[in-house]
Design an enzyme around this catalytic site. Sequence first.
Site, PDB file in Angstrom:
ATOM      1  N   CYS A  62       0.853  -1.194   0.000  1.00 33.10           N
ATOM      2  CA  CYS A  62       0.000   0.000   0.000  1.00 33.10           C
ATOM      3  C   CYS A  62       0.888   1.244   0.000  1.00 33.10           C
ATOM      4  CB  CYS A  62      -0.899  -0.018   1.230  1.00 33.10           C
ATOM      5  SG  CYS A  62      -1.908   1.474   1.403  1.00 33.10           S
ATOM      6  N   CYS A 120      -7.272  -1.213   1.133  1.00 35.00           N
ATOM      7  CA  CYS A 120      -6.242  -1.736   2.033  1.00 35.00           C
ATOM      8  C   CYS A 120      -6.905  -2.052   3.376  1.00 35.00           C
ATOM      9  CB  CYS A 120      -5.150  -0.692   2.206  1.00 35.00           C
ATOM     10  SG  CYS A 120      -3.949  -1.119   3.494  1.00 35.00           S
ATOM     11  N   CYS A 173      -5.327   0.477   6.297  1.00 38.35           N
ATOM     12  CA  CYS A 173      -5.589   1.928   6.397  1.00 38.35           C
ATOM     13  C   CYS A 173      -6.888   2.335   5.711  1.00 38.35           C
ATOM     14  CB  CYS A 173      -4.422   2.728   5.819  1.00 38.35           C
ATOM     15  SG  CYS A 173      -4.288   2.692   4.025  1.00 38.35           S
ATOM     16  N   CYS A 228       0.231   3.226   3.563  1.00 34.20           N
ATOM     17  CA  CYS A 228       0.635   2.742   4.895  1.00 34.20           C
ATOM     18  C   CYS A 228       1.713   1.662   4.851  1.00 34.20           C
ATOM     19  CB  CYS A 228      -0.579   2.224   5.658  1.00 34.20           C
ATOM     20  SG  CYS A 228      -1.163   0.604   5.099  1.00 34.20           S
ATOM     21  N   CYS A 246      -8.294  -5.064 -10.120  1.00 33.71           N
ATOM     22  CA  CYS A 246      -7.926  -3.978 -11.023  1.00 33.71           C
ATOM     23  C   CYS A 246      -7.490  -2.792 -10.163  1.00 33.71           C
ATOM     24  CB  CYS A 246      -9.142  -3.631 -11.882  1.00 33.71           C
ATOM     25  SG  CYS A 246      -8.812  -2.408 -13.138  1.00 33.71           S
TER      26      CYS A 246
HETATM   27 FE    FE Z   1      -2.830   0.961   3.482  1.00 30.94          FE
END
Ligand code: FE
Length: 133
Positions: A51, A99, A102, A54, A122
Amino acid sequence: MANEKYPVEKSDTEWRTLLDADQFRVLREHGTERPGTSPLNHEKRTGQYDCAACGHPLFESSTKYESGSGWPSFFRPLPGAVSTTTDSSHGMTRVEVRCSNCGGHLGHVFNDGPAPTGQRYCMNGVSLNFEPK
Ligand code: FE
């Protein structure tokens, strides 16, 4: 953004200090990058995709494939890495992928992916950081 709780919670002001304008628009404001613009479309090295907000590990390179969509695509996330919600924006019902750490918006998942899962995650490349191994 829906107000679900995630392990990492920050104010928009804090996120703006950590993310560039494109990342903030996609990850925190549910934006979409223009197709074909992410350098990660052409990334073929072995490694992990985290991510961009984060640092949470999201995808292994072994699950990346060329979908032809113009966005980095994967057939399976790492276990527990993402959460999904129903997204009814833009007159379509889609499954949004976030995610799980976060809550950052990553993209959507569709049922037209390759074996073995048949799923197409995607993703916006701007939401991902690639770590070569
Ligand atoms: Fe994240």
